[in-house]
Motif scaffolding. Structure first.
Motif, short mmCIF file in Angstrom:
data_model
loop_
_atom_site.label_atom_id
_atom_site.label_comp_id
_atom_site.label_asym_id
_atom_site.label_seq_id
_atom_site.Cartn_x
_atom_site.Cartn_y
_atom_site.Cartn_z
N VAL A 69 17.00 20.68 -3.96
CA VAL A 69 16.20 19.52 -3.52
C VAL A 69 14.75 19.98 -3.39
O VAL A 69 14.45 20.89 -2.61
CB VAL A 69 16.71 18.96 -2.18
N ARG A 70 13.87 19.36 -4.14
CA ARG A 70 12.46 19.75 -4.17
C ARG A 70 11.86 19.73 -2.76
O ARG A 70 12.04 18.78 -2.00
CB ARG A 70 11.69 18.81 -5.10
N HIS A 71 11.16 20.81 -2.43
CA HIS A 71 10.47 20.98 -1.14
C HIS A 71 11.42 21.11 0.05
O HIS A 71 10.97 21.15 1.19
CB HIS A 71 9.50 19.81 -0.87
N ARG A 72 12.72 21.14 -0.21
CA ARG A 72 13.66 21.27 0.90
C ARG A 72 14.52 22.52 0.79
O ARG A 72 14.75 23.21 1.77
CB ARG A 72 14.56 20.02 0.99
N GLY A 73 15.02 22.82 -0.40
CA GLY A 73 15.83 24.01 -0.57
C GLY A 73 17.07 23.75 -1.41
O GLY A 73 17.14 22.76 -2.14
N ILE A 74 18.04 24.65 -1.29
CA ILE A 74 19.27 24.58 -2.09
C ILE A 74 20.45 24.37 -1.15
O ILE A 74 20.59 25.06 -0.14
CB ILE A 74 19.43 25.86 -2.93
N PHE A 75 21.31 23.42 -1.51
CA PHE A 75 22.41 23.02 -0.64
C PHE A 75 23.73 23.03 -1.41
O PHE A 75 23.76 22.80 -2.63
CB PHE A 75 22.18 21.60 -0.10
N VAL A 76 24.83 23.26 -0.70
CA VAL A 76 26.16 23.12 -1.27
C VAL A 76 26.40 21.63 -1.53
O VAL A 76 26.06 20.78 -0.69
CB VAL A 76 27.24 23.66 -0.32
N ILE A 77 26.95 21.30 -2.68
CA ILE A 77 27.15 19.89 -3.03
C ILE A 77 28.09 19.21 -2.05
O ILE A 77 28.97 19.84 -1.46
CB ILE A 77 27.71 19.73 -4.45
#
Length: 245
Positions: A69-77
């Motif tokens: 997610v741009r400007h937020r980070g990487i997340f588990v789906i």
């Protein structure tokens, strides 16, 4: 033969090893749906630099297991019921293709290989060990696809099976008796061994459709429980005409 004629031995890179561990953690729920992953934290845990961690995470983003997610980070789906339905429909197509190849001349060896998964599932069900039932369930379907002898089908099924494993615990909680699920897999194994091909295809399709139906009904029941009394008649006229649409 000179030394230059020899093929190098394939080795997993650090990024590949980290990606494998992250896949397992996501699959087993150790990294929960929606949780954010940080490069620095993972690098510290794996005791590596941030470069391999970044590469590993990007691999899983491309596989669809992580979401950037741009400007937020990487997340588990997080899998919605529509995502789950899509996963099962995709799996149905892949596993039917694998089953076609199996039925063309790989019946005996496949049925024998599936037997160990069924027995592991039965033993886990006897113990009431739901995570182990999930592991054996996944083993069954991985074995079926691998028995096709098609590397492409195996690759196509890999991420789908990981996504499935993420929700298998929820699926198995829909059975009044988890041994019902063992029976479903054993019947499919028997059909693969020596039954009419049409029966094997039907059992596989019914198995996939039943899973989606159970998960949809479970989600609807959970949503209704969370809404509580406010979703009932006391919610007022605004909950009327449009609510049924």
């Amino acid at each position: 033969m000179t030394i230059f004629d020899l093929e190098p031995v394939a080795r997993q890179s650090t990024a590949e090893l980290i990606a494998d561990r992250l896949r397992v953690a996501i699959m087993r729920g150790n990294l929960t749906a929606g949780s954010q992953l940080g490069e620095a934290d993972l690098a510290a845990k794996f005791q590596v630099s941030r470069g391999p961690v970044r590469e590993a995470m990007q691999r899983l983003v491309s596989e669809g297991l992580l979401n950037s997610v741009r400007h937020r980070g990487i997340f588990v789906i997080e899998l919605t019921i529509d995502d789950i339905e899509d996963v099962y429909h995709s799996r149905a197509a892949i596993e039917r293709g694998a089953l076609e190849r199996v039925l063309e001349g790989r019946r005996d060896v496949t049925a024998a290989a599936l037997s160990s998964a069924v027995e592991a599932m039965r033993d886990a069900a006897d113990r009431g060990d739901i995570p182990a039932v999930s592991d054996a369930d996944q083993q069954f379907h991985e074995t079926l696809v691998q028995s096709s002898g098609s590397a492409r089908l195996v690759r196509a099924a890999r991420t789908l099976l990981i996504e499935t494993r993420m929700c298998l615990g929820a699926l198995q909680s829909t059975y009044a008796d988890i041994h019902e699920q063992v029976t479903e897999h054993d019947q499919l194994r028997e059909a693969i061994a020596d039954g009419p091909p049409e029966r094997a295809f039907k059992l596989l399709a019914d198995h996939m459709d039943d899973a989606v139906t159970r998960l949809r009904e479970q989600q609807a029941a959970e949503a209704s429980a969370e809404a509580g009394p406010e979703a009932g008649p006391e919610a007022g006229p605004e909950a009327g005409p449009e609510a049924g649409g």
